[in-house]
Design a protein around this motif. Structure first.
Motif, PDB file in Angstrom:
ATOM      1  N   ILE B  15       1.083  -1.370   0.459  1.00  0.00           N
ATOM      2  CA  ILE B  15      -0.614  -0.255   0.066  1.00  0.00           C
ATOM      3  C   ILE B  15       1.176   1.757  -0.213  1.00  0.00           C
ATOM      4  O   ILE B  15       1.888   1.513   0.748  1.00  0.00           O
ATOM      5  CB  ILE B  15      -1.033   0.049   0.701  1.00  0.00           C
ATOM      6  N   ALA B  16       0.979   2.180  -0.940  1.00  0.00           N
ATOM      7  CA  ALA B  16       1.715   3.073  -0.969  1.00  0.00           C
ATOM      8  C   ALA B  16       1.160   3.715  -2.693  1.00  0.00           C
ATOM      9  O   ALA B  16       0.056   3.472  -3.134  1.00  0.00           O
ATOM     10  CB  ALA B  16       3.581   2.535  -1.410  1.00  0.00           C
ATOM     11  N   PRO B  17       1.654   5.490  -2.626  1.00  0.00           N
ATOM     12  CA  PRO B  17       1.840   5.847  -3.683  1.00  0.00           C
ATOM     13  C   PRO B  17       2.480   5.837  -5.127  1.00  0.00           C
ATOM     14  O   PRO B  17       3.140   4.957  -4.699  1.00  0.00           O
ATOM     15  CB  PRO B  17       2.457   7.669  -2.960  1.00  0.00           C
ATOM     16  N   ALA B  18       1.597   5.961  -5.822  1.00  0.00           N
ATOM     17  CA  ALA B  18       2.391   5.389  -6.919  1.00  0.00           C
ATOM     18  C   ALA B  18       3.127   6.269  -8.223  1.00  0.00           C
ATOM     19  O   ALA B  18       2.801   7.040  -7.534  1.00  0.00           O
ATOM     20  CB  ALA B  18       0.801   5.663  -8.057  1.00  0.00           C
ATOM     21  N   PHE B  19       3.822   5.227  -8.144  1.00  0.00           N
ATOM     22  CA  PHE B  19       5.384   6.037  -9.008  1.00  0.00           C
ATOM     23  C   PHE B  19       5.100   5.710 -10.494  1.00  0.00           C
ATOM     24  O   PHE B  19       5.408   4.572 -11.008  1.00  0.00           O
ATOM     25  CB  PHE B  19       5.888   5.844  -8.236  1.00  0.00           C
ATOM     26  N   LYS B  20       4.792   6.436 -11.512  1.00  0.00           N
ATOM     27  CA  LYS B  20       4.617   6.103 -13.262  1.00  0.00           C
ATOM     28  C   LYS B  20       5.761   5.878 -13.720  1.00  0.00           C
ATOM     29  O   LYS B  20       6.124   6.995 -14.031  1.00  0.00           O
ATOM     30  CB  LYS B  20       3.541   6.365 -14.153  1.00  0.00           C
ATOM     31  N   LEU B  21       6.418   4.859 -13.730  1.00  0.00           N
ATOM     32  CA  LEU B  21       7.647   4.670 -14.578  1.00  0.00           C
ATOM     33  C   LEU B  21       7.036   4.917 -16.141  1.00  0.00           C
ATOM     34  O   LEU B  21       6.313   3.489 -16.734  1.00  0.00           O
ATOM     35  CB  LEU B  21       8.172   3.408 -14.204  1.00  0.00           C
ATOM     36  N   GLU B  22       7.377   5.854 -17.002  1.00  0.00           N
ATOM     37  CA  GLU B  22       6.859   5.759 -18.236  1.00  0.00           C
ATOM     38  C   GLU B  22       8.552   6.492 -18.884  1.00  0.00           C
ATOM     39  O   GLU B  22       8.678   7.513 -18.295  1.00  0.00           O
ATOM     40  CB  GLU B  22       5.754   6.542 -18.365  1.00  0.00           C
ATOM     41  N   HIS B  23       8.540   5.823 -20.322  1.00  0.00           N
ATOM     42  CA  HIS B  23       9.503   6.923 -20.635  1.00  0.00           C
ATOM     43  C   HIS B  23       8.911   7.771 -21.558  1.00  0.00           C
ATOM     44  O   HIS B  23       8.352   7.438 -22.704  1.00  0.00           O
ATOM     45  CB  HIS B  23      10.634   5.909 -21.898  1.00  0.00           C
ATOM     46  N   PRO B  24       9.560   8.436 -21.784  1.00  0.00           N
ATOM     47  CA  PRO B  24       8.850  10.321 -22.517  1.00  0.00           C
ATOM     48  C   PRO B  24       9.419  10.502 -23.479  1.00  0.00           C
ATOM     49  O   PRO B  24      10.118   9.784 -23.650  1.00  0.00           O
ATOM     50  CB  PRO B  24       8.835  11.389 -21.313  1.00  0.00           C
ATOM     51  N   ASP B  25       8.846  11.000 -24.407  1.00  0.00           N
ATOM     52  CA  ASP B  25       8.733  11.222 -25.760  1.00  0.00           C
ATOM     53  C   ASP B  25       9.913  12.151 -25.817  1.00  0.00           C
ATOM     54  O   ASP B  25      10.346  13.342 -25.686  1.00  0.00           O
ATOM     55  CB  ASP B  25       7.706  11.881 -26.497  1.00  0.00           C
ATOM     56  N   THR B 134      22.217  12.588 -22.924  1.00  0.00           N
ATOM     57  CA  THR B 134      22.000  13.925 -23.330  1.00  0.00           C
ATOM     58  C   THR B 134      20.298  14.079 -23.556  1.00  0.00           C
ATOM     59  O   THR B 134      19.452  15.156 -23.225  1.00  0.00           O
ATOM     60  CB  THR B 134      21.474  13.435 -25.163  1.00  0.00           C
ATOM     61  N   LYS B 135      19.678  13.087 -22.987  1.00  0.00           N
ATOM     62  CA  LYS B 135      18.307  12.675 -22.423  1.00  0.00           C
ATOM     63  C   LYS B 135      18.185  12.895 -21.133  1.00  0.00           C
ATOM     64  O   LYS B 135      17.355  14.183 -20.548  1.00  0.00           O
ATOM     65  CB  LYS B 135      17.875  11.072 -22.047  1.00  0.00           C
ATOM     66  N   ARG B 136      18.845  13.602 -20.314  1.00  0.00           N
ATOM     67  CA  ARG B 136      18.824  14.318 -19.333  1.00  0.00           C
ATOM     68  C   ARG B 136      18.633  15.635 -19.151  1.00  0.00           C
ATOM     69  O   ARG B 136      18.215  16.394 -18.653  1.00  0.00           O
ATOM     70  CB  ARG B 136      20.211  13.894 -18.289  1.00  0.00           C
ATOM     71  N   ILE B 137      20.086  15.957 -20.126  1.00  0.00           N
ATOM     72  CA  ILE B 137      19.552  17.770 -20.788  1.00  0.00           C
ATOM     73  C   ILE B 137      18.517  17.789 -21.668  1.00  0.00           C
ATOM     74  O   ILE B 137      17.497  19.013 -20.653  1.00  0.00           O
ATOM     75  CB  ILE B 137      20.731  18.024 -21.595  1.00  0.00           C
ATOM     76  N   LEU B 138      18.012  16.478 -21.657  1.00  0.00           N
ATOM     77  CA  LEU B 138      16.722  17.332 -22.882  1.00  0.00           C
ATOM     78  C   LEU B 138      15.550  17.184 -22.022  1.00  0.00           C
ATOM     79  O   LEU B 138      14.383  17.980 -22.522  1.00  0.00           O
ATOM     80  CB  LEU B 138      16.165  16.051 -23.656  1.00  0.00           C
ATOM     81  N   ILE B 139      15.306  16.351 -20.584  1.00  0.00           N
ATOM     82  CA  ILE B 139      14.182  16.638 -19.930  1.00  0.00           C
ATOM     83  C   ILE B 139      13.951  17.904 -18.778  1.00  0.00           C
ATOM     84  O   ILE B 139      13.067  18.142 -19.227  1.00  0.00           O
ATOM     85  CB  ILE B 139      14.891  15.725 -19.046  1.00  0.00           C
ATOM     86  N   HIS B 140      15.123  18.011 -19.362  1.00  0.00           N
ATOM     87  CA  HIS B 140      15.305  19.275 -18.494  1.00  0.00           C
ATOM     88  C   HIS B 140      15.108  21.474 -19.643  1.00  0.00           C
ATOM     89  O   HIS B 140      14.222  21.768 -19.630  1.00  0.00           O
ATOM     90  CB  HIS B 140      16.422  20.316 -17.732  1.00  0.00           C
ATOM     91  N   LEU B 141      15.439  20.753 -21.068  1.00  0.00           N
ATOM     92  CA  LEU B 141      14.954  21.252 -21.644  1.00  0.00           C
ATOM     93  C   LEU B 141      13.778  21.269 -22.714  1.00  0.00           C
ATOM     94  O   LEU B 141      13.095  22.541 -22.778  1.00  0.00           O
ATOM     95  CB  LEU B 141      16.218  21.395 -23.053  1.00  0.00           C
ATOM     96  N   LEU B 142      13.441  20.343 -22.591  1.00  0.00           N
ATOM     97  CA  LEU B 142      11.970  19.840 -23.029  1.00  0.00           C
ATOM     98  C   LEU B 142      10.501  20.088 -21.774  1.00  0.00           C
ATOM     99  O   LEU B 142       9.325  20.089 -22.316  1.00  0.00           O
ATOM    100  CB  LEU B 142      11.511  18.458 -23.432  1.00  0.00           C
ATOM    101  N   GLY B 143      11.445  20.559 -20.973  1.00  0.00           N
ATOM    102  CA  GLY B 143      10.474  21.141 -19.528  1.00  0.00           C
ATOM    103  C   GLY B 143       9.516  19.390 -19.911  1.00  0.00           C
ATOM    104  O   GLY B 143       8.579  19.709 -18.986  1.00  0.00           O
ATOM    105  N   LEU B 144       9.893  18.203 -19.549  1.00  0.00           N
ATOM    106  CA  LEU B 144       9.552  16.529 -19.586  1.00  0.00           C
ATOM    107  C   LEU B 144       9.399  16.671 -18.087  1.00  0.00           C
ATOM    108  O   LEU B 144      10.206  16.694 -17.334  1.00  0.00           O
ATOM    109  CB  LEU B 144      10.700  15.564 -19.929  1.00  0.00           C
ATOM    110  N   ASN B 145       8.081  15.649 -17.082  1.00  0.00           N
ATOM    111  CA  ASN B 145       8.650  15.368 -15.939  1.00  0.00           C
ATOM    112  C   ASN B 145       8.629  13.741 -15.336  1.00  0.00           C
ATOM    113  O   ASN B 145       8.143  12.661 -16.339  1.00  0.00           O
ATOM    114  CB  ASN B 145       7.213  15.180 -15.777  1.00  0.00           C
ATOM    115  N   TYR B 146       9.647  13.394 -15.089  1.00  0.00           N
ATOM    116  CA  TYR B 146      10.598  12.577 -15.376  1.00  0.00           C
ATOM    117  C   TYR B 146      11.768  12.146 -14.402  1.00  0.00           C
ATOM    118  O   TYR B 146      12.165  12.357 -14.299  1.00  0.00           O
ATOM    119  CB  TYR B 146      11.509  11.693 -17.335  1.00  0.00           C
ATOM    120  N   VAL B 147      11.568  10.934 -13.644  1.00  0.00           N
ATOM    121  CA  VAL B 147      11.956  10.510 -12.333  1.00  0.00           C
ATOM    122  C   VAL B 147      12.920   9.267 -13.006  1.00  0.00           C
ATOM    123  O   VAL B 147      12.102   8.196 -13.310  1.00  0.00           O
ATOM    124  CB  VAL B 147      11.985  10.229 -11.408  1.00  0.00           C
TER     125      VAL B 147
END
Lengths: 90, 570
Positions: B15-25, B134-147
């Motif tokens: 029983i815990a909060p959800a963490f959605k693991l999605e690979h962003p675009d 590259t993905k790590r930087i793109l996450i910030h440049l594209l404003g993606l929400n990904y952990v």
């Protein structure tokens, strides 16, 4: 000043020793240092540059430095090469 | 509140909060910009954010996993600071007046293809590091929400389409309380991993990812295959008590830990565990395992960028044998290919990987790889009770070839003055129907069989167990499968050999009465299934189960067999 080494590590210059070389080069702000191999010369302050040489076991690499304290730079880089088991002085 | 049904893949309640693991675009568009100074500032801000993240990850990795695991993040940080990367990106923004993410992507791709084209397999793999950065930087440049799953630092239930082996390997058991996926079945990789990590899991829900938002409270009931999103307080209380009850039952089972596995009428069988790494041995002993029935050595070959050396393998095998203190350890030689790829072997894609170049087929061609493994095993053999098993044997000839290679390596080692045990039992996996059918002939040459039901069932029914649309054909209780199992057991016993089973079926409470009745000698399962199985077997009479199995063999459908088994349990 320069010094030539032969790569003895099974993996060539891989990420860990490349990191150590670049970190060492970066410590000397007033000197420029370079790596030259297979007819290509790159700055030692770039890990991508160092990895781009594609060095494998048996290849030769020449490290050079110009500027303030260049002898110290070469000595520090030599220590990394030897301590990391990366290369031996030719 | 939403309730979703799925497949119970790993027991327990989370029983815990959800963490959605999605690979962003990560698609990047080219745009012209007029304010290049602002665009460069945007790039620098994204670089600074990425650096701060990496520093934190590096620190945490250093503390939790040690300096060696942290090294890679040090290299990633250097790439973020690399003038050979950053200057060309800035130049491109200024000269071509394009957006930062486009300039970054173009420049990074040049490095990625440079690495991919390098001669050394090691350097080719560095393309993955470049992509990661590259993905790590793109996450910030594209404003993606990904952990990244490795960066989870509070208690969560992970929700995903599916979990890849690398996703699962990154999950931190301390924070990941359970997981649930859209696809997969009881035997999919993620389910097997969940059981070995003892994380409650429900798979094959088809829709959980679409129904849940990150942060929603989620109950994962890995006992009954249910997922509940945003449950009422009453339901949370109900499941808390179910969680406690399950905990108590586990305590009950623990009392059987040091007891032998004996049926109600006094017949002993061996309950062993399937393991993937030396770290799993602690779980085997904690759960009262009488041996290791399957050591999957492919994990030694996965998650690295070149073949493991003889020394690395020797140390792993030796550790397992020593920790098991003389209890039998069945080591399966490399079973790679099929759905388990090794990027550094550079094997061509196949139309039918499960029917293709894998396991012993690969080992008999790449004898360099096989011999290294055999040498490591032989050297380790003096440290415990080693049994060697070849996977995917389809013909007697394959077994003879593999055995000949083993003996060649043994002779070489003996000639080098290295001590090798003379007590090593040599067996095969029975997972291809051809081998089951001539088990009587194999029984004259092998010391034991271990029936690999996951593959035996899919090959016998000609149904891919990962394909949802034909998964109904994955029928362990089908009389056709039971008859094959019986053929193998009878053939082995006639020659005085023992038979184990190392597929999921061996730990299945519906299958256990039938397998006991068919005369199975060794049951190898997830460590956590051992104590429930021991408890179940202690209540069953072998003689009665022999009659039950005989009836089951005469039935026509799997459903009839299940009904028959359920009737005795009532």
């Amino acid at each position: 000043m320069e010094k030539t080494f032969r790569i003895i590590d099974e993996d060539g210059i891989h990420a860990r020793p490349a990191t150590a070389l670049v970190n060492t080069a970066n410590k000397f702000k007033s000197a420029e240092s370079f790596a030259e191999a297979k007819g290509k010369k790159v700055t030692l302050k770039s890990i991508l540059g160092v990895l781009s040489l594609g060095l494998e076991k048996g290849d030769s690499i020449t490290l050079s430095a110009t500027g303030e304290g260049e002898a110290d730079v070469i000595k520090a880089l030599t220590d990394v090469m030897v301590n990391e088991g990366l290369g031996e002085v030719q | 509140m939403i309730k979703i049904e799925g497949i119970a893949a790993s027991a327990g309640v989370a029983i815990a909060p959800a963490f959605k693991l999605e690979h962003p675009d990560f698609t990047v568009q080219q745009r012209s910009v007029s304010d290049v100074a602002a665009e460069v500032a945007k790039l620098n801000a994204a670089l600074d954010q990425s650096k701060a993240e990496l520093e934190a990850i590096k620190e945490r990795t250093l503390q939790e996993l040690g300096a060696k695991k942290a090294e890679i993040f040090e290299a990633h940080l250097l790439i973020l600071n690399d003038p050979e990367l950053i200057s060309p990106v800035e130049d491109m923004i200024r000269n071509d007046m394009v957006n930062a993410e486009y300039a970054l992507n173009e420049t990074a791709n040049q490095f990625i293809s440079m690495f991919e084209n390098m001669k050394s397999a090691y350097l080719q793999e560095r393309a993955a590091d470049m992509k990661d950065v590259t993905k790590r930087i793109l996450i910030h440049l594209l404003g993606l929400n990904y952990v990244n799953p490795a960066e989870i630092s509070e208690e969560v239930v992970v929700i995903a389409e599916d979990l890849t082996p690398s996703d699962t390997a990154q999950l931190n058991r301390k924070y990941v309380k359970g997981f649930t996926t859209n696809i997969g079945g009881r035997t999919s990789h993620s389910a097997i991993m969940a059981r070995s990590l003892e994380i409650p899991a429900v798979v094959g829900t088809k829709e959980v990812l679409a129904k849940v938002n990150s942060g929603d409270l989620v109950i994962v009931d890995g006992l009954d295959g249910k997922v509940i999103i945003n449950p009422t307080d009453e339901l949370v209380a109900e499941y808390r008590s179910k969680q406690e009850k399950y905990q108590l039952q586990i305590e009950e089972w623990k009392k059987l830990r040091d007891k032998a596995s004996v049926s109600a009428d006094g017949v002993h069988v061996e309950l062993a565990a399937n393991i993937g790494t030396p770290n799993d041995v602690a779980g085997v002993l904690d759960n009262g395992g009488e041996g290791v029935g399957l050591y999957r050595t492919e994990f030694l070959y996965m998650g690295r960028d070149k073949l493991p050396t003889e020394e690395i393998q020797f140390n792993a095998y030796k550790t397992v044998l020593e920790k098991m203190e003389g209890k039998p350890v069945v080591v399966r030689t490399l079973d790679i290919g099929g759905d388990k790829e090794l990027p550094y072997l550079d094997l061509p894609k196949e139309m039918n990987p499960f029917l293709g170049f894998r396991a012993v087929r690969l080992c008999l061609e790449r004898t360099d790889i096989f011999r290294t493994q055999l040498r490591a095993l032989l050297r380790a053999s003096v440290y415990g009770n080693l049994r060697i098993m070849f996977p995917m044997i389809a013909t007697l000839d394959e077994f003879r070839q593999a055995k000949a290679l083993l003996f060649e390596e043994k002779e070489k080692l003996v000639a080098e003055g290295i001590e090798v045990s003379n007590e090593i039992q040599l067996g095969i996996m029975v997972e291809i129907p051809s081998t089951a059918i001539i088990a009587d002939q194999f029984a004259k040459e092998v010391d034991f069989f271990s029936i690999g039901t996951n593959d035996l069932i899919q090959y016998t029914m000609a149904a891919d167990r990962m394909n949802e649309r034909v998964s109904y054909l994955y029928q362990p209780y089908n009389p056709a499968i039971l008859r094959l199992v019986k053929m193998v057991i009878d053939a082995a016993h006639k020659e005085g050999r023992w038979v184990g089973m190392c597929g999921e079926m061996a730990g299945d409470s519906t299958a256990i009465p039938l397998l006991l009745g068919l005369g199975l000698d060794e049951f190898s399962m997830s460590a956590t299934s051992i104590l429930p199985a021991r408890s179940q077997i202690s209540k069953l009479s072998k003689a009665a189960m022999t009659e039950l199995a005989a009836k089951a063999l005469a039935m026509q459908t799997a459903a009839e067999v299940v009904e028959l088994v359920n009737s005795i349990e009532a």
